[in-house]
Design a protein around this motif. Structure first.
Motif, PDB file in Angstrom:
ATOM      1  N   GLY A  10      36.095  36.133  36.363  1.00 32.15           N
ATOM      2  CA  GLY A  10      34.816  36.115  35.672  1.00 32.15           C
ATOM      3  C   GLY A  10      33.734  36.763  36.481  1.00 32.15           C
ATOM      4  N   LEU A  11      32.503  36.527  36.068  1.00 29.12           N
ATOM      5  CA  LEU A  11      31.325  37.065  36.731  1.00 29.12           C
ATOM      6  C   LEU A  11      30.674  35.956  37.546  1.00 29.12           C
ATOM      7  CD1 LEU A  11      29.155  39.274  37.129  1.00 29.12           C
ATOM      8  CD2 LEU A  11      28.077  38.431  35.023  1.00 29.12           C
ATOM      9  N   LEU A  18      35.118  31.140  43.005  1.00 28.69           N
ATOM     10  CA  LEU A  18      36.012  31.149  41.862  1.00 28.69           C
ATOM     11  C   LEU A  18      37.383  30.695  42.325  1.00 28.69           C
ATOM     12  CD1 LEU A  18      35.296  34.549  40.011  1.00 28.69           C
ATOM     13  CD2 LEU A  18      34.786  32.263  39.152  1.00 28.69           C
ATOM     14  N   ARG A  19      38.133  30.099  41.414  1.00 33.62           N
ATOM     15  CA  ARG A  19      39.524  29.782  41.704  1.00 33.62           C
ATOM     16  C   ARG A  19      40.393  30.457  40.662  1.00 33.62           C
ATOM     17  NH1 ARG A  19      43.001  24.149  41.934  1.00 33.62           N
ATOM     18  NH2 ARG A  19      42.800  24.304  39.667  1.00 33.62           N
ATOM     19  N   LEU A  20      41.230  31.348  41.133  1.00 30.74           N
ATOM     20  CA  LEU A  20      42.184  32.014  40.259  1.00 30.74           C
ATOM     21  C   LEU A  20      43.477  31.209  40.201  1.00 30.74           C
ATOM     22  CD1 LEU A  20      41.786  35.740  41.366  1.00 30.74           C
ATOM     23  CD2 LEU A  20      40.414  34.422  39.737  1.00 30.74           C
ATOM     24  N   VAL A  93      40.139  43.869  40.013  1.00 35.40           N
ATOM     25  CA  VAL A  93      41.126  43.168  39.197  1.00 35.40           C
ATOM     26  C   VAL A  93      42.115  42.525  40.157  1.00 35.40           C
ATOM     27  CG1 VAL A  93      42.917  43.367  37.446  1.00 35.40           C
ATOM     28  CG2 VAL A  93      40.853  44.779  37.285  1.00 35.40           C
ATOM     29  N   TYR A  94      42.328  41.250  39.979  1.00 32.44           N
ATOM     30  CA  TYR A  94      43.219  40.494  40.859  1.00 32.44           C
ATOM     31  C   TYR A  94      44.545  40.251  40.143  1.00 32.44           C
ATOM     32  CZ  TYR A  94      39.544  39.697  44.249  1.00 32.44           C
ATOM     33  OH  TYR A  94      38.587  39.874  45.209  1.00 32.44           O
ATOM     34  N   GLN A 110      49.319  40.517  34.594  1.00 30.80           N
ATOM     35  CA  GLN A 110      48.511  41.557  33.956  1.00 30.80           C
ATOM     36  C   GLN A 110      47.148  41.719  34.613  1.00 30.80           C
ATOM     37  OE1 GLN A 110      48.603  38.491  32.886  1.00 30.80           O
ATOM     38  NE2 GLN A 110      46.421  38.018  32.566  1.00 30.80           N
ATOM     39  N   GLY A 111      46.789  40.771  35.444  1.00 21.69           N
ATOM     40  CA  GLY A 111      45.532  40.869  36.186  1.00 21.69           C
ATOM     41  C   GLY A 111      44.392  40.119  35.530  1.00 21.69           C
ATOM     42  N   THR A 112      43.433  39.725  36.359  1.00 21.49           N
ATOM     43  CA  THR A 112      42.220  39.080  35.875  1.00 21.49           C
ATOM     44  C   THR A 112      41.037  39.693  36.615  1.00 21.49           C
ATOM     45  OG1 THR A 112      41.130  36.951  35.450  1.00 21.49           O
ATOM     46  CG2 THR A 112      42.361  37.142  37.507  1.00 21.49           C
ATOM     47  N   GLN A 113      39.979  40.000  35.887  1.00 17.39           N
ATOM     48  CA  GLN A 113      38.829  40.686  36.455  1.00 17.39           C
ATOM     49  C   GLN A 113      37.914  39.703  37.180  1.00 17.39           C
ATOM     50  OE1 GLN A 113      37.849  44.139  36.330  1.00 17.39           O
ATOM     51  NE2 GLN A 113      36.327  43.405  37.818  1.00 17.39           N
ATOM     52  N   VAL A 114      37.541  40.053  38.382  1.00 19.62           N
ATOM     53  CA  VAL A 114      36.535  39.316  39.140  1.00 19.62           C
ATOM     54  C   VAL A 114      35.389  40.275  39.435  1.00 19.62           C
ATOM     55  CG1 VAL A 114      36.006  38.183  41.320  1.00 19.62           C
ATOM     56  CG2 VAL A 114      38.173  37.714  40.162  1.00 19.62           C
ATOM     57  N   THR A 115      34.204  39.880  39.036  1.00 19.68           N
ATOM     58  CA  THR A 115      33.024  40.698  39.280  1.00 19.68           C
ATOM     59  C   THR A 115      31.989  39.862  40.022  1.00 19.68           C
ATOM     60  OG1 THR A 115      33.420  41.961  37.246  1.00 19.68           O
ATOM     61  CG2 THR A 115      31.226  42.114  38.237  1.00 19.68           C
TER      62      THR A 115
END
Length: 118
Positions: A10-11, A18-20, A93-94, A110-115
């Protein structure tokens, strides 16, 4: 075969956390080493952290050492990346990955966006 699904991106403002999470399918999750990687726009994919199948051994990249931690819960088939004191340069992208040994990853999410905003 293992399927991986990342979530938790997320942003966030600089200095935030953040916790992925990376949820894995399959009954053999506990047999796999797991890793987190990231890729920023225009840059190559970068190793972030990895963890042994048991969770007893972890390795964190120098660029995030002291700020990020990796953990896993084999009962939940999930690996986590706790990210604290985030910086704008952490924006990427993580991806999580699984493999029979650390450094030999064959399954990717597939990845998750971190901004991270400044």
């Amino acid at each position: 075969q293992v399927q991986l699904v990342e979530s938790g991106g997320g942003l966030v403002q600089a200095g935030g956390s953040l916790r992925l999470s990376c949820a894995a399918s399959g009954r053999t999750f506990s047999m796999y080493a797991m890793g987190w990687f990231r890729q920023a726009p225009g840059k190559e994919r970068e190793f972030v952290a990895d963890i042994s199948w048991s969770g007893g051994s972890t390795y964190i990249a120098d660029s995030v050492k002291g700020r990020f931690t990796i953990s896993r819960d084999n009962a939940k088939n999930t690996v986590y990346l706790q990210m604290n004191s985030l910086k704008p340069e952490d924006t990427a992208v993580y991806y999580c990955a699984a493999g029979s040994s650390r450094g030999s990853y064959i399954y990717w999410g597939q990845g998750t966006q971190v901004t991270v905003s400044s």
